[in-house]
Design a protein around this motif. Structure first.
Motif, PDB file in Angstrom:
ATOM      1  N   ARG A 147       0.818  -1.213   0.000  1.00 34.28           N
ATOM      2  CA  ARG A 147       0.000   0.000   0.000  1.00 34.28           C
ATOM      3  C   ARG A 147       0.852   1.265   0.000  1.00 34.28           C
ATOM      4  NH1 ARG A 147      -0.860   2.475   5.041  1.00 34.28           N
ATOM      5  NH2 ARG A 147       0.058   1.346   6.811  1.00 34.28           N
ATOM      6  N   HIS A 148       2.146   1.132   0.253  1.00 32.81           N
ATOM      7  CA  HIS A 148       3.043   2.283   0.235  1.00 32.81           C
ATOM      8  C   HIS A 148       3.653   2.523  -1.153  1.00 32.81           C
ATOM      9  CE1 HIS A 148       2.966   2.831   4.613  1.00 32.81           C
ATOM     10  NE2 HIS A 148       2.985   1.504   4.695  1.00 32.81           N
ATOM     11  N   VAL A 149       3.347   1.665  -2.113  1.00 34.76           N
ATOM     12  CA  VAL A 149       3.913   1.793  -3.458  1.00 34.76           C
ATOM     13  C   VAL A 149       3.093   2.793  -4.266  1.00 34.76           C
ATOM     14  CG1 VAL A 149       4.422   0.584  -5.604  1.00 34.76           C
ATOM     15  CG2 VAL A 149       4.813  -0.556  -3.408  1.00 34.76           C
ATOM     16  N   ASP A 150       3.764   3.715  -4.911  1.00 31.60           N
ATOM     17  CA  ASP A 150       3.107   4.680  -5.795  1.00 31.60           C
ATOM     18  C   ASP A 150       3.612   4.452  -7.220  1.00 31.60           C
ATOM     19  OD1 ASP A 150       1.968   6.752  -7.140  1.00 31.60           O
ATOM     20  OD2 ASP A 150       2.981   8.352  -6.021  1.00 31.60           O
ATOM     21  N   PRO A 151       2.827   3.790  -8.094  1.00 28.33           N
ATOM     22  CA  PRO A 151       3.298   3.496  -9.455  1.00 28.33           C
ATOM     23  C   PRO A 151       3.504   4.741 -10.319  1.00 28.33           C
ATOM     24  CG  PRO A 151       1.482   2.046  -8.833  1.00 28.33           C
ATOM     25  CD  PRO A 151       1.549   3.129  -7.812  1.00 28.33           C
ATOM     26  N   LEU A 152       3.025   5.898  -9.871  1.00 30.44           N
ATOM     27  CA  LEU A 152       3.201   7.121 -10.657  1.00 30.44           C
ATOM     28  C   LEU A 152       4.582   7.748 -10.452  1.00 30.44           C
ATOM     29  CD1 LEU A 152      -0.346   8.630 -10.157  1.00 30.44           C
ATOM     30  CD2 LEU A 152       0.656   7.986 -12.344  1.00 30.44           C
ATOM     31  N   ILE A 153       5.327   7.277  -9.449  1.00 29.39           N
ATOM     32  CA  ILE A 153       6.669   7.822  -9.238  1.00 29.39           C
ATOM     33  C   ILE A 153       7.542   7.522 -10.457  1.00 29.39           C
ATOM     34  CG2 ILE A 153       8.795   7.475  -7.916  1.00 29.39           C
ATOM     35  CD1 ILE A 153       7.111   7.194  -5.426  1.00 29.39           C
ATOM     36  N   GLY A 154       8.240   8.521 -10.938  1.00 29.19           N
ATOM     37  CA  GLY A 154       9.120   8.356 -12.096  1.00 29.19           C
ATOM     38  C   GLY A 154       8.439   8.522 -13.424  1.00 29.19           C
ATOM     39  N   SER A 155       7.151   8.896 -13.431  1.00 29.70           N
ATOM     40  CA  SER A 155       6.424   9.020 -14.698  1.00 29.70           C
ATOM     41  C   SER A 155       6.504  10.432 -15.270  1.00 29.70           C
ATOM     42  CB  SER A 155       4.966   8.608 -14.511  1.00 29.70           C
ATOM     43  OG  SER A 155       4.305   9.449 -13.584  1.00 29.70           O
ATOM     44  N   ALA A 156       7.346  11.290 -14.701  1.00 27.75           N
ATOM     45  CA  ALA A 156       7.580  12.638 -15.224  1.00 27.75           C
ATOM     46  C   ALA A 156       9.069  12.944 -15.156  1.00 27.75           C
ATOM     47  CB  ALA A 156       6.779  13.670 -14.425  1.00 27.75           C
ATOM     48  N   ASN A 157       9.467  13.983 -15.883  1.00 21.85           N
ATOM     49  CA  ASN A 157      10.849  14.493 -15.821  1.00 21.85           C
ATOM     50  C   ASN A 157      11.897  13.438 -16.155  1.00 21.85           C
ATOM     51  OD1 ASN A 157       9.845  17.032 -14.899  1.00 21.85           O
ATOM     52  ND2 ASN A 157       9.692  16.196 -12.831  1.00 21.85           N
ATOM     53  N   GLY A 158      11.612  12.618 -17.158  1.00 23.74           N
ATOM     54  CA  GLY A 158      12.594  11.660 -17.630  1.00 23.74           C
ATOM     55  C   GLY A 158      12.795  10.455 -16.745  1.00 23.74           C
ATOM     56  N   GLY A 159      11.827  10.145 -15.887  1.00 23.82           N
ATOM     57  CA  GLY A 159      11.974   8.979 -15.026  1.00 23.82           C
ATOM     58  C   GLY A 159      11.840   7.661 -15.759  1.00 23.82           C
ATOM     59  N   ASN A 160      11.224   7.684 -16.943  1.00 20.26           N
ATOM     60  CA  ASN A 160      11.142   6.495 -17.817  1.00 20.26           C
ATOM     61  C   ASN A 160      10.380   5.331 -17.189  1.00 20.26           C
ATOM     62  OD1 ASN A 160      12.638   7.855 -19.736  1.00 20.26           O
ATOM     63  ND2 ASN A 160      14.580   6.954 -19.103  1.00 20.26           N
ATOM     64  N   THR A 161       9.335   5.629 -16.407  1.00 23.14           N
ATOM     65  CA  THR A 161       8.500   4.571 -15.849  1.00 23.14           C
ATOM     66  C   THR A 161       7.075   4.706 -16.377  1.00 23.14           C
ATOM     67  OG1 THR A 161       7.807   5.821 -13.892  1.00 23.14           O
ATOM     68  CG2 THR A 161       9.865   4.568 -13.734  1.00 23.14           C
ATOM     69  N   TYR A 162       6.284   3.660 -16.157  1.00 23.99           N
ATOM     70  CA  TYR A 162       4.876   3.681 -16.554  1.00 23.99           C
ATOM     71  C   TYR A 162       4.032   3.276 -15.347  1.00 23.99           C
ATOM     72  CZ  TYR A 162       5.583  -1.376 -16.868  1.00 23.99           C
ATOM     73  OH  TYR A 162       5.885  -2.682 -16.572  1.00 23.99           O
TER      74      TYR A 162
ATOM     75  N   TYR B  38       3.416  11.999 -17.337  1.00 20.26           N
ATOM     76  CA  TYR B  38       2.460  12.587 -16.396  1.00 20.26           C
ATOM     77  C   TYR B  38       2.011  13.973 -16.842  1.00 20.26           C
ATOM     78  CZ  TYR B  38       0.342  13.809 -11.909  1.00 20.26           C
ATOM     79  OH  TYR B  38      -0.544  14.174 -10.920  1.00 20.26           O
ATOM     80  N   ASN B  39       2.903  14.700 -17.496  1.00 21.72           N
ATOM     81  CA  ASN B  39       2.598  16.077 -17.881  1.00 21.72           C
ATOM     82  C   ASN B  39       1.874  16.188 -19.219  1.00 21.72           C
ATOM     83  OD1 ASN B  39       3.873  17.117 -15.537  1.00 21.72           O
ATOM     84  ND2 ASN B  39       5.869  16.890 -16.516  1.00 21.72           N
ATOM     85  N   THR B  40       1.547  15.055 -19.836  1.00 20.71           N
ATOM     86  CA  THR B  40       0.804  15.053 -21.100  1.00 20.71           C
ATOM     87  C   THR B  40      -0.374  14.095 -20.971  1.00 20.71           C
ATOM     88  OG1 THR B  40       2.919  15.391 -22.235  1.00 20.71           O
ATOM     89  CG2 THR B  40       1.008  14.898 -23.616  1.00 20.71           C
ATOM     90  N   PRO B  41      -1.420  14.505 -20.255  1.00 20.99           N
ATOM     91  CA  PRO B  41      -2.540  13.590 -19.986  1.00 20.99           C
ATOM     92  C   PRO B  41      -3.523  13.491 -21.163  1.00 20.99           C
ATOM     93  CG  PRO B  41      -2.917  15.674 -18.876  1.00 20.99           C
ATOM     94  CD  PRO B  41      -1.580  15.787 -19.552  1.00 20.99           C
ATOM     95  N   ARG B  42      -3.058  12.865 -22.232  1.00 17.08           N
ATOM     96  CA  ARG B  42      -3.903  12.567 -23.390  1.00 17.08           C
ATOM     97  C   ARG B  42      -3.515  11.164 -23.872  1.00 17.08           C
ATOM     98  NH1 ARG B  42      -7.340  14.904 -26.901  1.00 17.08           N
ATOM     99  NH2 ARG B  42      -7.395  14.176 -29.051  1.00 17.08           N
ATOM    100  N   VAL B  43      -4.493  10.286 -24.017  1.00 13.48           N
ATOM    101  CA  VAL B  43      -4.200   8.872 -24.269  1.00 13.48           C
ATOM    102  C   VAL B  43      -4.822   8.427 -25.583  1.00 13.48           C
ATOM    103  CG1 VAL B  43      -6.217   8.089 -22.932  1.00 13.48           C
ATOM    104  CG2 VAL B  43      -4.274   6.566 -23.244  1.00 13.48           C
ATOM    105  N   ARG B  44      -4.087   7.582 -26.331  1.00 12.63           N
ATOM    106  CA  ARG B  44      -4.622   7.017 -27.576  1.00 12.63           C
ATOM    107  C   ARG B  44      -4.794   5.495 -27.476  1.00 12.63           C
ATOM    108  NH1 ARG B  44       0.601   8.280 -30.055  1.00 12.63           N
ATOM    109  NH2 ARG B  44       1.860   6.397 -30.282  1.00 12.63           N
TER     110      ARG B  44
END
Length: 316
Positions: A39-54, A86-92
């Motif tokens: 419950r302490h895991v945040d999957p959004l960490i690293g999804s901005a500023n070149g973190g290269n995560t999803y 994270y900074n481009t919230p538009r999905v295809r």
């Protein structure tokens, strides 16, 4: 006789001992044990500023990783190195495979993005080269990511709820009532393109199967270049639905073919105008607002995506 230094040392030792004795019995300085670390895991960490995560749904050592492909207006690219920014919230679409920390843009995988679309399908999604029609914005206020699950309500009104096992996934799609309800299988639109792709829709069994021949890890970059624009693997998928199809269709390049059930064609591994408008896919349409889909993947065959442990048949 004690020297002044000896008296000072004795005084300090006494102070330390008295402090230790003053600690209440049973007290401890150790932090409390974490009994539910997930419950302490945040999957959004690293999804901005070149973190290269999803942020999408994936299990430890899982083969399927169901996550958004964000777009900044270029169908031959993605907004982030692994499809998500994270900074481009538009999905295809919501693609089935990803690689964390690839270090190049786009990195790898992003295979078979599937897009829930609430609207009439009047043109080929591949012809929508700027992702102006068959894509949707969303707010992070309507997004939730936790280990093994990802949920978002798009600004189009479609709610997407994704969960996975190691080899398969379950997707629940809730469309606005009264609007068309379709799922677009963009089979050729991997992050780096594709050599070939194919799709087969079977209304009798409420199933969609297909594959994509792709690879080109970092193929867009100068350090990969033309020499790395080649195929490394074929990903197979098999999907089944709890609702009958009210319509089907496919597309190849700019040609939309309503009512058809098979298509094939890749995008190539170029970029920009050299790749835009190429590729194939298919769609299924529903009369219902709530649709549930089970999907499995395999790197060897469609049958393996159905039957092997962790595959679609294991989802019940």
């Amino acid at each position: 006789m004690f020297s002044p230094r000896s008296w000072l040392a004795a005084a300090l030792i006494g102070a330390v001992l008295s402090t230790a004795i003053a600690v209440p019995a049973g007290a401890t300085s150790s932090p409390a044990k974490v009994t539910d670390p997930v419950r302490h895991v945040d999957p959004l960490i690293g999804s901005a500023n070149g973190g290269n995560t999803y942020p999408g749904a994936v299990l430890p050592f899982g083969m399927i990783s169901w996550s958004p492909t964000n777009t900044a207006g270029d169908q031959t690219n993605a907004a982030g190195a692994n499809g998500y920014s994270y900074n481009t919230p538009r999905v295809r679409g919501f693609a089935l495979t990803h690689v964390n920390g690839a270090g190049c843009h786009p990195g790898a995988a992003g295979d078979v993005p599937i897009m829930p679309f609430a609207g009439p399908i009047t043109s080929s999604p591949t012809a929508d080269t700027t992702d102006a029609i068959y894509a949707s914005t969303f707010s992070h206020d309507n997004e939730s990511a936790r280990p093994g699950r990802y949920t978002v309500t798009l600004d189009s009104g479609v709610k997407t709820d994704l969960a996975v096992t190691t080899r398969a996934g379950m997707g629940e799609f809730t469309f606005p009532k009264g609007s068309p309800a379709s799922l677009l299988f963009r089979v050729s639109n991997s992050h780096n393109g594709s050599e070939n792709a194919e799709i087969t829709i079977d209304p009798a069994t409420r199933a969609v199967t297909g594959s994509v021949l792709t690879g080109a890890f970092c193929g867009r970059r100068a350090n990969g270049g033309v020499n790395n624009r080649k195929s490394y693997y074929r990903l197979h998928f098999a999907a089944s639905f709890d609702r009958a199809f009210s319509g089907t269709g496919t597309w190849v390049n700019g040609d939309l073919r309503p009512g058809t059930t098979t298509a094939a064609g890749g995008e190539g591994y170029a970029t920009g105008a050299d790749r835009a408008g190429r590729g194939s896919g298919g769609y299924v349409t529903f009369a219902d607002a709530d649709v549930r889909m089970k999907i499995g993947i395999s790197y060897t065959s469609v049958l393996n995506s159905l039957w092997f442990p962790g595959g679609i048949r294991q989802l019940g």
